[in-house]
Design a protein around this motif. Structure first.
Motif, PDB file in Angstrom:
ATOM      1  N   ILE A 184       8.225   0.064  -9.402  1.00  0.00           N
ATOM      2  CA  ILE A 184       7.765  -1.082  -8.587  1.00  0.00           C
ATOM      3  C   ILE A 184       7.985  -0.815  -7.110  1.00  0.00           C
ATOM      4  O   ILE A 184       9.063  -0.357  -6.704  1.00  0.00           O
ATOM      5  N   ARG A 185       6.981  -1.126  -6.289  1.00  0.00           N
ATOM      6  CA  ARG A 185       7.144  -1.183  -4.823  1.00  0.00           C
ATOM      7  C   ARG A 185       7.003  -2.636  -4.402  1.00  0.00           C
ATOM      8  O   ARG A 185       5.945  -3.245  -4.557  1.00  0.00           O
ATOM      9  N   HIS A 186       8.099  -3.189  -3.881  1.00  0.00           N
ATOM     10  CA  HIS A 186       8.130  -4.599  -3.473  1.00  0.00           C
ATOM     11  C   HIS A 186       8.978  -4.672  -2.205  1.00  0.00           C
ATOM     12  O   HIS A 186      10.200  -4.617  -2.269  1.00  0.00           O
ATOM     13  N   TRP A 223      16.216  -0.327   0.064  1.00  0.00           N
ATOM     14  CA  TRP A 223      16.325   1.097  -0.303  1.00  0.00           C
ATOM     15  C   TRP A 223      14.957   1.755  -0.525  1.00  0.00           C
ATOM     16  O   TRP A 223      14.017   1.093  -0.948  1.00  0.00           O
ATOM     17  N   HIS A 224      14.946   3.088  -0.329  1.00  0.00           N
ATOM     18  CA  HIS A 224      13.792   3.913  -0.711  1.00  0.00           C
ATOM     19  C   HIS A 224      14.386   5.151  -1.404  1.00  0.00           C
ATOM     20  O   HIS A 224      14.360   6.269  -0.855  1.00  0.00           O
ATOM     21  N   PRO A 225      14.952   4.979  -2.610  1.00  0.00           N
ATOM     22  CA  PRO A 225      15.755   6.064  -3.200  1.00  0.00           C
ATOM     23  C   PRO A 225      14.984   7.331  -3.519  1.00  0.00           C
ATOM     24  O   PRO A 225      15.546   8.435  -3.433  1.00  0.00           O
ATOM     25  N   PHE A 226      13.702   7.224  -3.869  1.00  0.00           N
ATOM     26  CA  PHE A 226      12.959   8.440  -4.205  1.00  0.00           C
ATOM     27  C   PHE A 226      12.610   9.240  -2.948  1.00  0.00           C
ATOM     28  O   PHE A 226      12.585  10.467  -2.977  1.00  0.00           O
ATOM     29  N   GLN A 227      12.362   8.544  -1.848  1.00  0.00           N
ATOM     30  CA  GLN A 227      12.164   9.253  -0.586  1.00  0.00           C
ATOM     31  C   GLN A 227      13.442  10.020  -0.237  1.00  0.00           C
ATOM     32  O   GLN A 227      13.407  11.194   0.162  1.00  0.00           O
ATOM     33  N   CYS A 228      14.570   9.367  -0.427  1.00  0.00           N
ATOM     34  CA  CYS A 228      15.854   9.964  -0.062  1.00  0.00           C
ATOM     35  C   CYS A 228      16.170  11.187  -0.930  1.00  0.00           C
ATOM     36  O   CYS A 228      16.698  12.191  -0.433  1.00  0.00           O
ATOM     37  N   PRO A 260       9.394  10.635   6.836  1.00  0.00           N
ATOM     38  CA  PRO A 260       8.866  10.341   5.502  1.00  0.00           C
ATOM     39  C   PRO A 260       7.356  10.146   5.486  1.00  0.00           C
ATOM     40  O   PRO A 260       6.746  10.197   4.413  1.00  0.00           O
ATOM     41  N   LEU A 261       6.778   9.890   6.644  1.00  0.00           N
ATOM     42  CA  LEU A 261       5.349   9.596   6.816  1.00  0.00           C
ATOM     43  C   LEU A 261       4.984   8.260   6.125  1.00  0.00           C
ATOM     44  O   LEU A 261       5.619   7.931   5.126  1.00  0.00           O
ATOM     45  N   PRO A 262       4.024   7.516   6.612  1.00  0.00           N
ATOM     46  CA  PRO A 262       3.140   7.864   7.721  1.00  0.00           C
ATOM     47  C   PRO A 262       3.847   7.731   9.074  1.00  0.00           C
ATOM     48  O   PRO A 262       4.707   6.870   9.248  1.00  0.00           O
ATOM     49  N   SER A 284       0.819  -1.210   0.000  1.00  0.00           N
ATOM     50  CA  SER A 284       0.000   0.000   0.000  1.00  0.00           C
ATOM     51  C   SER A 284       0.858   1.268   0.000  1.00  0.00           C
ATOM     52  O   SER A 284       2.054   1.222   0.302  1.00  0.00           O
ATOM     53  N   SER A 285       0.239   2.369  -0.336  1.00  0.00           N
ATOM     54  CA  SER A 285       0.954   3.649  -0.379  1.00  0.00           C
ATOM     55  C   SER A 285      -0.039   4.803  -0.397  1.00  0.00           C
ATOM     56  O   SER A 285      -1.115   4.698  -0.982  1.00  0.00           O
ATOM     57  N   THR A 286       0.357   5.909   0.222  1.00  0.00           N
ATOM     58  CA  THR A 286      -0.374   7.171   0.050  1.00  0.00           C
ATOM     59  C   THR A 286       0.454   8.091  -0.847  1.00  0.00           C
ATOM     60  O   THR A 286       0.053   8.460  -1.943  1.00  0.00           O
ATOM     61  N   ARG A 287       1.657   8.456  -0.359  1.00  0.00           N
ATOM     62  CA  ARG A 287       2.498   9.441  -1.041  1.00  0.00           C
ATOM     63  C   ARG A 287       3.102   8.923  -2.338  1.00  0.00           C
ATOM     64  O   ARG A 287       3.118   9.626  -3.349  1.00  0.00           O
ATOM     65  N   THR A 288       3.621   7.710  -2.316  1.00  0.00           N
ATOM     66  CA  THR A 288       4.363   7.229  -3.485  1.00  0.00           C
ATOM     67  C   THR A 288       3.439   7.121  -4.688  1.00  0.00           C
ATOM     68  O   THR A 288       3.748   7.612  -5.771  1.00  0.00           O
ATOM     69  N   ARG A 289       2.276   6.519  -4.475  1.00  0.00           N
ATOM     70  CA  ARG A 289       1.343   6.416  -5.592  1.00  0.00           C
ATOM     71  C   ARG A 289       0.889   7.796  -6.054  1.00  0.00           C
ATOM     72  O   ARG A 289       0.923   8.119  -7.253  1.00  0.00           O
TER      73      ARG A 289
HETATM   74  N1   CP Z   1       6.920   7.832   2.545  1.00  0.00           N
HETATM   75  C1   CP Z   1       6.236   6.958   1.748  1.00  0.00           C
HETATM   76  O1   CP Z   1       6.839   6.197   0.957  1.00  0.00           O
HETATM   77  O2   CP Z   1       4.901   7.030   1.879  1.00  0.00           O
HETATM   78  P1   CP Z   1       3.829   5.988   1.295  1.00  0.00           P
HETATM   79  O3   CP Z   1       4.126   4.657   1.957  1.00  0.00           O
HETATM   80  O4   CP Z   1       2.505   6.528   1.648  1.00  0.00           O
HETATM   81  O5   CP Z   1       4.029   5.877  -0.188  1.00  0.00           O
END
Ligand code: CP
Length: 326
Positions: free
Chosen positions: A107-109, A138-143, A285-287, A56-61
């Motif tokens: 991809i988010r995996h 890694w979470h490169p786009f958050q970084c 980075p939230l949540p 699941s995702s809020t921000r990334t999607r």
């Molecule tokens: N920070 C982040 O990746 O948020 P989401 O999990 O809501 O995409």
């Protein structure tokens, strides 16, 4: 016109050189300025991004989808349970087939123990860029968004700024380690002295720790590990405190709950923030688990930059998509 990053994947934080990241920041700031002025940013007209989510995702999607629309293209949201992956589509099918339909595959995996194996396998068979929307490591786009936010608040010259990457208590035990791991390998390249704070059970992956130490040596900055949140916060310029899971994953939820319960005092509150510099910023980075991981007072207070940080996800991602898919 092809850009210098055309066709490149972004899976790990060090896949792009420091100089390439500098250019991504320049492009991201330009895109942000253009959006504020309501200028066109349609650099990816007629291009389509596949966004394959296993989690699941809020921000990334939201930020990838809005970003592709602002670039004049389209993003297709694909939830893994609605695909035929459970019935036999392997990473080869995803890479080969989606690589022919789309101009990029994000991809988010985040399966524990898989690392970036799934995403890398897709990339092996894809003829278009593969972008890591978060894996186990890694979470490169958050970084990138975090770096952009730090530059925005503290300026481009970040030498000798003290950045604290701290574990924080949360109600859930198994949050990924990818955010702190991305931060400790990327931020030394930009001159920051990094202090990593966590209880003994919440250490990060040894191979990532080695990479962080190597980057700190290469860029001649400090990299220190402490097990005391308050000690870490003293005189910091940047506080980045979030929860992550333990390396020793126990199938016994009660055991996990017992381990984490010992550290409920690892909350970012006004008293701890006062130990940092007066102009220190608070990042997450939230949540976040409000009033468990961080108090409302800090999260909604004057030092918090969490909403600018979330906004910058979109600008940084637009920059990478424009440069890799353009
Ligand atoms: N920070 C982040 O990746 O948020 P989401 O999990 O809501 O995409």
């Amino acid at each position: 016109m092809q850009t210098f990053l055309h066709g490149r994947d972004l899976i790990g934080d060090l896949d792009f050189s420091k100089e390439e990241v500098e250019t991504i920041l320049d492009v991201a700031f330009d895109l942000k300025r253009k959006r504020a002025l309501n200028e066109s940013t349609a650099y990816l007209r007629d291009k389509v991004l596949a966004m394959l989510f296993f989690f699941s995702s809020t921000r990334t999607r939201g930020s990838f989808e809005a970003g592709m629309a602002h670039l004049g293209g389209h993003a297709a949201f694909i939830e893994s349970r609605t695909t035929q992956i459970a019935h036999g589509d392997t990473p080869k099918e995803i890479g080969e087939i989606f690589g022919r339909y789309f101009d990029g595959i994000a991809i988010r995996h985040v399966d524990w123990g898989v690392g970036n194996k799934y995403i890398s396998e897709v990339a092996k068979y894809s003829r278009v860029p593969v972008l890591n929307m978060q894996c186990d490591i890694w979470h490169p786009f958050q970084c990138l968004a975090d770096l952009m936010t730090i530059v925005e608040k503290k300026g481009r010259d970040l030498r000798r700024k003290k950045m604290v990457v701290s574990w924080a208590y949360a109600a859930s035990y198994q949050k990924p380690m990818s955010v702190p791991q991305s931060l400790i390998v990327q931020m030394p390249r930009f001159g920051m002295d990094v202090v990593l704070a966590h209880p003994p059970e919440f250490r990060l992956m040894p191979e990532v720790m080695e990479m962080a130490q190597e980057q700190a040596r290469k860029y001649k900055v400090g990299f220190e590990v402490v097990d005391d949140m308050e000690e870490a916060f003293k005189d910091a310029d940047i506080i980045y405190a979030k929860s992550w899971g333990a390396m020793v994953h126990t199938p016994d939820a009660n055991e996990g709950a017992e381990i984490i319960k010992k550290y409920s005092h690892w909350i970012t509150d006004e008293r701890k923030m006062a130990l940092a510099k007066e102009d220190a910023i608070y990042m997450h980075p939230l949540p976040a688990d409000r009033n468990i991981e961080v108090t409302d007072g800090v999260m909604d207070g004057p030092q918090s930059v969490v909403y600018d940080e979330a906004e910058n996800r979109m600008h940084a991602q637009m920059a990478v998509m424009a440069l890799t898919m353009g």
